[in-house]
Design a protein around this motif. Structure first.
Motif, PDB file in Angstrom:
ATOM      1  N   ASN A 116       0.759  -1.206   0.009  1.00 23.53           N
ATOM      2  CA  ASN A 116      -0.071   0.300  -0.152  1.00 23.53           C
ATOM      3  C   ASN A 116       0.853   1.546   0.154  1.00 23.53           C
ATOM      4  O   ASN A 116       0.470   2.040  -0.649  1.00 23.53           O
TER       5      ASN A 116
ATOM      6  N   VAL B 140      -9.258   0.510  -6.595  1.00 26.67           N
ATOM      7  CA  VAL B 140      -8.760  -0.470  -6.975  1.00 26.67           C
ATOM      8  C   VAL B 140      -7.651  -1.107  -5.973  1.00 26.67           C
ATOM      9  O   VAL B 140      -7.545  -2.087  -5.593  1.00 26.67           O
TER      10      VAL B 140
ATOM     11  N   SER C 136      -7.694  -4.628  -3.855  1.00 22.25           N
ATOM     12  CA  SER C 136      -6.698  -5.581  -3.967  1.00 22.25           C
ATOM     13  C   SER C 136      -6.389  -5.769  -2.400  1.00 22.25           C
ATOM     14  O   SER C 136      -5.811  -6.985  -2.304  1.00 22.25           O
ATOM     15  N   THR C 137      -6.209  -4.795  -1.654  1.00 22.34           N
ATOM     16  CA  THR C 137      -5.919  -5.229  -0.212  1.00 22.34           C
ATOM     17  C   THR C 137      -6.625  -6.166   0.307  1.00 22.34           C
ATOM     18  O   THR C 137      -6.378  -6.988   0.982  1.00 22.34           O
TER      19      THR C 137
ATOM     20  N   LEU D  82      -8.436  -8.654  -1.123  1.00 18.13           N
ATOM     21  CA  LEU D  82      -8.224  -9.635  -1.717  1.00 18.13           C
ATOM     22  C   LEU D  82      -7.166 -10.379  -1.150  1.00 18.13           C
ATOM     23  O   LEU D  82      -7.054 -11.590  -0.705  1.00 18.13           O
ATOM     24  N   ALA D  83      -5.932  -9.736  -0.762  1.00 16.33           N
ATOM     25  CA  ALA D  83      -4.650 -10.074  -0.375  1.00 16.33           C
ATOM     26  C   ALA D  83      -4.877 -10.472   1.079  1.00 16.33           C
ATOM     27  O   ALA D  83      -4.282 -11.646   1.743  1.00 16.33           O
TER      28      ALA D  83
ATOM     29  N   VAL E  32     -13.118  -4.606 -12.100  1.00 19.21           N
ATOM     30  CA  VAL E  32     -12.169  -5.113 -11.363  1.00 19.21           C
ATOM     31  C   VAL E  32     -12.665  -5.343  -9.848  1.00 19.21           C
ATOM     32  O   VAL E  32     -12.174  -6.146  -9.256  1.00 19.21           O
TER      33      VAL E  32
ATOM     34  N   ALA F 190     -12.547  -8.596  -7.659  1.00 18.21           N
ATOM     35  CA  ALA F 190     -12.132  -8.611  -6.225  1.00 18.21           C
ATOM     36  C   ALA F 190     -12.844  -9.255  -5.166  1.00 18.21           C
ATOM     37  O   ALA F 190     -12.612  -9.961  -4.594  1.00 18.21           O
TER      38      ALA F 190
END
Lengths: 85, 102, 223
Positions: free
Chosen positions: B36, B70, B74-75, B77-78, C70, C74
């Motif tokens: 991040n 975004v 993605s954070t 999902l990680a 996207v 996710a």
């Protein structure tokens, strides 16, 4: 002009310091709190860059929502002692 | 020196800091933090560099706005992957031998 | 333990990378393309009066379209990783004062979200910020024990999650039939952008809230 430049430099230094502490602090909970502080400082930086849209989004998403996600994960991952494997 | 240039330079340092963090740190949560930080550095470079002559530039600002949303996705999902790994194996690092110095 | 040598090498490499980047930035010539002027010149045809919203939903609308895709991916990824569970537990109820505060704040936050959406046409604000505020309201309600976490999203929730993307895609498709992707006719541009943004606000708010509600329901099970 020089006063605003001094403020920018101070803010940039604070950004770097908080990011560094967030990555280097041994305690993971403190690290996440420092990361939230980093997000709030970043909000100020966006305001200085004449980007109020990004400042709004950063405050709500970068500092708020990401912080909530990370703190919740700290709680979940910290429920067992680290270094157990 | 404009504020655009100051924050672009700070962004470059943040990017490098996050990159070093991802390489050096084993603990997955910290790695996500480093990722991040890296992203924030890239955002600062994008907007700061475009505004180095002063004056707001709406094009990079709009792109960074999408980028922030975004980044949080993605954070999440990680984090989901890291929590799943922790639940299945009890580990907070990727490899079993690479114990985290922190 | 990471060997000291590797640590020093990586830090040195990162520092010299940052140094090279900064030196390159200071050396940059003045830009030859002046984008703010190009945006300014086309503002009249964009349908909104705020430049960032014009770029986000008109001039570079396909970026935003793909971005929502996207986000949806996710959320699907998080759903796939955490798995579908039937009955999520609500968080233990908070103290009455906190619950009352949350009940008072949540409608206000919804009002703020709609205001941000409407204001986005002429001043800073828009669907992203509005969606984030909606998601924050949901997280607040969840943390005070009023809103339970998500199990398997039902059909109505699924439709709402995808609505923003689908409305955007439908508008883009309809415009593609008329000529170009997301080239709004100037007369209807403002209305179309508001329609897309309204869908985006609802879907973004639900997706962002869902990311938290799906992840946080694991907390109790892991102890």
């Amino acid at each position: 002009m020089s006063a605003s430049l001094a403020f920018d430099l101070l803010l940039a230094a604070a950004l770097l310091w908080s990011a560094w502490r967030a990555l280097a602090t041994p305690d993971i909970f403190r690290a996440v709190v420092l990361f939230i502080v980093f997000g709030l400082l970043l909000t100020l930086a966006w305001a200085r860059l004449a980007a109020p849209d990004i400042a709004l989004a950063e405050a709500a998403i970068g500092a708020g929502l990401t912080g909530a996600l990370l703190l919740d994960a700290v709680g979940a991952l910290g429920s067992r002692k680290d270094g157990a494997p | 020196m404009s504020s655009g240039l100051v924050f672009a330079a700070a962004g470059a340092v943040l990017f490098a800091m996050g990159l070093a963090g991802i390489v050096l740190i084993g603990h997955l949560l910290r790695r996500i933090l480093a990722f991040n930080v890296m992203g924030s550095g890239a955002f600062l470079i994008l907007v700061g560099l475009a505004q180095r002559a002063g004056g707001a530039d709406p094009v990079p600002q709009a792109m960074v706005l999408t980028g922030i949303v975004v980044a949080v996705a993605s954070t999440a999902l990680a984090l989901a992957l890291a929590r799943r790994l922790h639940r299945l194996t009890g580990r907070t690092t990727l490899s079993a031998t690479d114990s985290d110095p922190e | 333990m990471i060997p000291l040598l590797k640590r020093v090498a990586v830090i040195l490499a990162a520092a010299s990378f940052a140094g090279a980047l900064v030196v390159a930035m200071l050396d940059l010539p003045a830009p030859t393309v002046h984008l703010p002027a190009a945006v300014e010149a086309n503002m009249a045809a964009s349908g909104v009066a705020h430049p960032v919203t014009a770029v986000l939903l008109n001039f570079r609308g396909y970026d935003t379209l793909l971005e929502v895709g996207v986000l949806l991916l996710a959320l699907l990824g998080v759903l796939a990783v955490t798995g579908v569970r039937a009955a999520p537990r609500a968080v233990a109820p908070a103290e009455p004062a906190k619950r009352m505060l949350a009940r008072l704040l949540a409608p206000l936050m919804m009002l703020v979200a709609v205001y941000l959406l409407w204001a986005g046409a002429i001043q800073p604000g828009g669907a992203f910020q509005a969606g984030a505020v909606l998601a924050a309201a949901a997280v607040l309600l969840h943390l005070t024990g009023i809103l339970p976490g998500w199990g398997a999203p039902g059909p109505r929730l699924r439709v709402s999650l995808a609505a923003g993307f689908l409305i955007f895609l439908a508008v883009a498709g309809a415009l593609l039939a008329r000529g170009a992707l997301l080239a709004y006719p100037p007369a209807q541009a403002g209305m179309l952008i508001l329609l897309i943004e309204a869908g985006l606000m609802v879907s973004l708010g639900l997706i962002l809230a869902g990311l938290f509600l799906l992840l946080s329901r694991d907390s109790g099970d892991e102890a």
